[in-house]
Write a protein that holds these residues in place. Structure first.
Motif, short mmCIF file in Angstrom:
data_model
loop_
_atom_site.label_atom_id
_atom_site.label_comp_id
_atom_site.label_asym_id
_atom_site.label_seq_id
_atom_site.Cartn_x
_atom_site.Cartn_y
_atom_site.Cartn_z
N THR A 1 0.08 -3.25 1.77
CA THR A 1 0.88 -4.46 1.91
C THR A 1 0.41 -5.33 3.06
O THR A 1 -0.14 -4.86 4.05
N GLU A 2 0.68 -6.60 2.90
CA GLU A 2 0.42 -7.57 3.96
C GLU A 2 1.38 -7.31 5.11
O GLU A 2 2.54 -6.96 4.90
N ARG A 3 0.89 -7.46 6.32
CA ARG A 3 1.72 -7.21 7.51
C ARG A 3 2.55 -8.44 7.85
O ARG A 3 2.26 -9.17 8.80
N SER A 4 3.58 -8.70 7.06
CA SER A 4 4.46 -9.82 7.36
C SER A 4 5.87 -9.49 6.92
O SER A 4 6.09 -8.70 6.00
N THR B 1 7.43 4.85 -8.58
CA THR B 1 6.24 5.68 -8.42
C THR B 1 5.08 4.81 -7.97
O THR B 1 5.16 3.57 -7.99
N ALA B 2 3.97 5.45 -7.60
CA ALA B 2 2.79 4.69 -7.19
C ALA B 2 2.28 3.79 -8.32
O ALA B 2 1.94 2.63 -8.07
N PRO B 3 2.21 4.26 -9.59
CA PRO B 3 1.78 3.37 -10.67
C PRO B 3 2.69 2.15 -10.84
O PRO B 3 2.21 1.05 -11.12
N LEU B 4 4.00 2.35 -10.68
CA LEU B 4 4.91 1.21 -10.79
C LEU B 4 4.67 0.22 -9.66
O LEU B 4 4.64 -1.00 -9.87
N VAL B 5 4.48 0.73 -8.45
CA VAL B 5 4.21 -0.14 -7.31
C VAL B 5 2.90 -0.90 -7.53
O VAL B 5 2.81 -2.10 -7.25
N LYS B 6 1.90 -0.21 -8.05
CA LYS B 6 0.62 -0.85 -8.31
C LYS B 6 0.79 -2.00 -9.30
O LYS B 6 0.20 -3.07 -9.14
N LYS B 7 1.62 -1.78 -10.31
CA LYS B 7 1.86 -2.83 -11.31
C LYS B 7 2.55 -4.03 -10.66
O LYS B 7 2.25 -5.18 -10.99
N VAL B 8 3.47 -3.76 -9.75
CA VAL B 8 4.15 -4.86 -9.04
C VAL B 8 3.14 -5.66 -8.23
O VAL B 8 3.14 -6.90 -8.25
N LEU B 9 2.27 -4.96 -7.52
CA LEU B 9 1.27 -5.64 -6.71
C LEU B 9 0.35 -6.51 -7.56
O LEU B 9 -0.02 -7.62 -7.17
N GLU B 10 0.01 -6.02 -8.75
CA GLU B 10 -0.89 -6.76 -9.63
C GLU B 10 -0.19 -7.91 -10.34
O GLU B 10 -0.75 -9.00 -10.50
N LYS B 11 1.06 -7.68 -10.77
CA LYS B 11 1.77 -8.66 -11.58
C LYS B 11 2.47 -9.74 -10.76
O LYS B 11 2.37 -10.93 -11.06
N TYR B 12 3.17 -9.31 -9.73
CA TYR B 12 4.01 -10.24 -8.98
C TYR B 12 3.38 -10.72 -7.68
O TYR B 12 3.74 -11.77 -7.17
N MET B 13 2.48 -9.93 -7.13
CA MET B 13 1.95 -10.25 -5.82
C MET B 13 0.43 -10.14 -5.84
O MET B 13 -0.17 -9.32 -5.14
N PRO B 14 -0.23 -10.96 -6.66
CA PRO B 14 -1.68 -10.84 -6.83
C PRO B 14 -2.48 -11.13 -5.57
O PRO B 14 -3.67 -10.81 -5.50
N GLU B 15 -1.84 -11.73 -4.55
CA GLU B 15 -2.58 -12.02 -3.32
C GLU B 15 -2.95 -10.74 -2.58
O GLU B 15 -3.74 -10.76 -1.65
N ASN B 16 -2.36 -9.61 -2.99
CA ASN B 16 -2.66 -8.36 -2.31
C ASN B 16 -2.74 -7.24 -3.36
O ASN B 16 -1.89 -6.38 -3.43
N LEU B 17 -3.77 -7.27 -4.19
CA LEU B 17 -3.88 -6.35 -5.31
C LEU B 17 -4.03 -4.91 -4.86
O LEU B 17 -4.62 -4.62 -3.82
N ALA B 18 -3.50 -4.02 -5.67
CA ALA B 18 -3.67 -2.60 -5.39
C ALA B 18 -5.13 -2.22 -5.60
O ALA B 18 -5.86 -2.85 -6.37
N ASP B 19 -5.54 -1.19 -4.92
CA ASP B 19 -6.92 -0.71 -5.02
C ASP B 19 -7.12 -0.09 -6.39
O ASP B 19 -6.49 0.89 -6.76
N GLU B 20 -8.01 -0.66 -7.19
CA GLU B 20 -8.23 -0.19 -8.55
C GLU B 20 -8.80 1.22 -8.59
O GLU B 20 -8.74 1.90 -9.60
N SER B 21 -9.36 1.66 -7.47
CA SER B 21 -9.96 2.99 -7.47
C SER B 21 -8.93 4.10 -7.32
O SER B 21 -9.25 5.27 -7.48
N GLU B 22 -7.69 3.73 -6.98
CA GLU B 22 -6.66 4.74 -6.76
C GLU B 22 -6.19 5.31 -8.10
O GLU B 22 -6.01 4.58 -9.06
#
Length: 219
Positions: A172-175, A198-219
């Motif tokens: 996450t962004e530090r703000s 879960t981590a997959p749900l959080v990753k989906k949120v990061l990708e769908k709603y908050m694309p400025e800080n995408l989850a690491d695809e390697s995880e």
């Protein structure tokens, strides 16, 4: 290990619930020593979600203050304190100047908040703002952000494992505002899909709603 939060989804703007850290300590100390403010005024600057409104409510209780709005016609001149929030949104410079002067004339402690220091065309108003004692809420440290992340989840009665908390925090962004929006969107997607967090749900949120800080695809 699970963090199970039993709080209702309601923010409690009490002094006990205010999380003190190095970034907001100066602002907290300022509202606790309002009797010593130069010219009875204090300006607190900080980004959205940094706790300015929380501090204002603590001050209101501490000083017996009243929140005033930009279009208030008649003001209580016998009040001990006033709170004027988000002055950068105040369009009428003459009205703002008038309220600041009234507070000074009647020895009313005036707490002013803003996201940034506004620039005004009215020179006398700008002079008043420049002469106001000012405290800046700094960028949050990791300790405060972790505490805020847990607080936002607790406000929504959400159950989050320690592993998922760590997954979130490392991506996450530090703000202040980012943490707030992230939890809102995690809650939204969890409810929509009727899934636990879960981590997959959080990753989906990061990708769908908050694309400025995408989850690491390697995880």
């Amino acid at each position: 290990m699970q963090f199970t939060f039993k709080f209702i989804h309601k923010k409690e703007f009490t002094e006990e619930n205010f999380i003190i850290s190095y970034c907001n300590l100066e602002a907290y100390k300022a509202i606790k020593s309002f009797q010593t403010w130069p010219e009875y005024r204090m300006l607190i600057l900080g980004p959205e979600g940094s706790g300015k409104s929380h501090l204002a409510k603590i001050f209101a209780k501490e000083a017996g203050g009243e929140f005033i709005s930009y279009d208030d016609g008649e003001l209580n001149l016998k009040a001990k304190a006033w709170i004027l929030e988000d002055i950068e949104q105040f369009g009428d410079e003459n009205q703002l100047f008038h309220k600041i002067n009234l507070a000074k004339e009647h020895s009313i402690s005036l707490l002013i908040t803003a996201e940034f220091l506004p620039r005004y065309n009215l020179k006398d108003l700008q002079s008043r703002i420049n002469a106001t004692a000012t405290v800046i809420i700094k960028r949050p440290d990791d300790g405060l952000l972790r505490a805020l992340l847990m607080r936002h989840f607790s406000d929504r009665q959400l159950v989050v494992s320690s592993d998922v908390m760590e997954y979130i925090f490392t991506r996450t962004e530090r703000s202040f505002e980012y943490i707030k929006r992230l939890v809102e969107n995690i809650d939204k997607l969890s409810l929509e899909q009727k899934r636990e967090i879960t981590a997959p749900l959080v990753k989906k949120v990061l990708e769908k709603y908050m694309p400025e800080n995408l989850a690491d695809e390697s995880e």
